[in-house]
Scaffold this active site. Sequence first.
Site, mmCIF file in Angstrom:
data_model
loop_
_atom_site.group_PDB
_atom_site.id
_atom_site.type_symbol
_atom_site.label_atom_id
_atom_site.label_comp_id
_atom_site.label_asym_id
_atom_site.label_seq_id
_atom_site.Cartn_x
_atom_site.Cartn_y
_atom_site.Cartn_z
ATOM 1 N N LYS A 1 -17.905 -5.702 8.217
ATOM 2 C CA LYS A 1 -16.639 -6.379 8.507
ATOM 3 C C LYS A 1 -16.073 -5.896 9.832
ATOM 4 O O LYS A 1 -16.019 -4.704 10.093
ATOM 5 C CB LYS A 1 -15.606 -6.085 7.415
ATOM 6 C CG LYS A 1 -15.828 -6.802 6.121
ATOM 7 C CD LYS A 1 -14.651 -6.546 5.202
ATOM 8 C CE LYS A 1 -14.784 -7.302 3.897
ATOM 9 N NZ LYS A 1 -13.654 -7.006 2.999
ATOM 10 N N SER B 1 -3.393 -7.316 3.093
ATOM 11 C CA SER B 1 -3.585 -7.114 4.528
ATOM 12 C C SER B 1 -4.054 -8.389 5.207
ATOM 13 O O SER B 1 -3.618 -8.715 6.309
ATOM 14 C CB SER B 1 -4.607 -5.996 4.781
ATOM 15 O OG SER B 1 -4.109 -4.759 4.355
ATOM 16 N N ARG C 1 -2.062 -6.290 -8.297
ATOM 17 C CA ARG C 1 -1.071 -7.312 -7.972
ATOM 18 C C ARG C 1 -0.991 -8.386 -9.033
ATOM 19 O O ARG C 1 0.067 -8.940 -9.284
ATOM 20 C CB ARG C 1 -1.420 -7.972 -6.628
ATOM 21 C CG ARG C 1 -1.303 -7.044 -5.453
ATOM 22 C CD ARG C 1 -1.831 -7.716 -4.222
ATOM 23 N NE ARG C 1 -3.276 -7.924 -4.397
ATOM 24 C CZ ARG C 1 -4.111 -8.190 -3.433
ATOM 25 N NH1 ARG C 1 -3.677 -8.357 -2.215
ATOM 26 N NH2 ARG C 1 -5.383 -8.346 -3.662
ATOM 27 N N HIS D 1 0.837 -1.201 0.000
ATOM 28 C CA HIS D 1 0.000 0.000 0.000
ATOM 29 C C HIS D 1 0.873 1.252 0.000
ATOM 30 O O HIS D 1 0.633 2.197 -0.757
ATOM 31 C CB HIS D 1 -0.878 0.070 1.262
ATOM 32 C CG HIS D 1 -1.924 -0.955 1.378
ATOM 33 N ND1 HIS D 1 -2.063 -1.742 2.504
ATOM 34 C CD2 HIS D 1 -2.920 -1.334 0.541
ATOM 35 C CE1 HIS D 1 -3.101 -2.547 2.360
ATOM 36 N NE2 HIS D 1 -3.631 -2.329 1.168
#
Length: 169
Positions: free
Chosen positions: A51, A137, A100, A27
Site C-alpha cells: 500500500k 483514515s 465502529r 484512533h
Amino acid sequence: MTGPESEGSLVRRAVCPGSFDPITNGHLDIIARASRLYDEVYVAVMINQSKKGLFEVDERIELIREVTSEFANVRVETHHGLLVDYCKQRDIPAIVKGLRAVSDFDYELQMAQMNNGLTGVETLFVPTNPTYSFLSSSLVREVAAWGGDVSHLVPPQVLAALNRRLRKD
C-alpha cells in the site's frame, strides 16, 4: 526502582495497531482509553509494503508522537510482519482494537481468534465513541483531498499536515 515492577507486580502492556494514515480523533480516543487501563501502551504503525500511503511511515510516527505526547505511558513504533510477533518480542499479552460497527466485528473476531491461536495474545474490543462511529483514515483522506472540512475529525497537527500535503501550502 519505582513503579509497578518494583512492587512485585507485572507491568500491564497492550498494543493499539493500525496504519494510522493519518491518525484520527477516533484512533486517539481508543489510545487514550487504553492508556488509562494499561501501564504501557504501544502504538504499532503496521507497515504494508503493497500500500502506498498518503504519509510516509516516519511522518505518521511523528504525528502520532505529537498527538499522544500528553500520555506518558504511550510508545510509538513501527512493525513489518505479524502483529503477534511484535507482541511476543515485547511481552505484550493484549491487543486493543476499536470497533465502529457490527461489520468491523466479523473481520476483527477472525483476526482475534487467529492471533490467540498462534500465540495466546488476547484481543480486547473497545466500542468506539459514537461521535467517531463512521470515521476512518481513508474517509478523512478522501474528504480532505476534495477540500472538505475534516477539522473536527483529526487533531490540529494532523489537519495542518493534511493541508500541507494535499494543497502544498
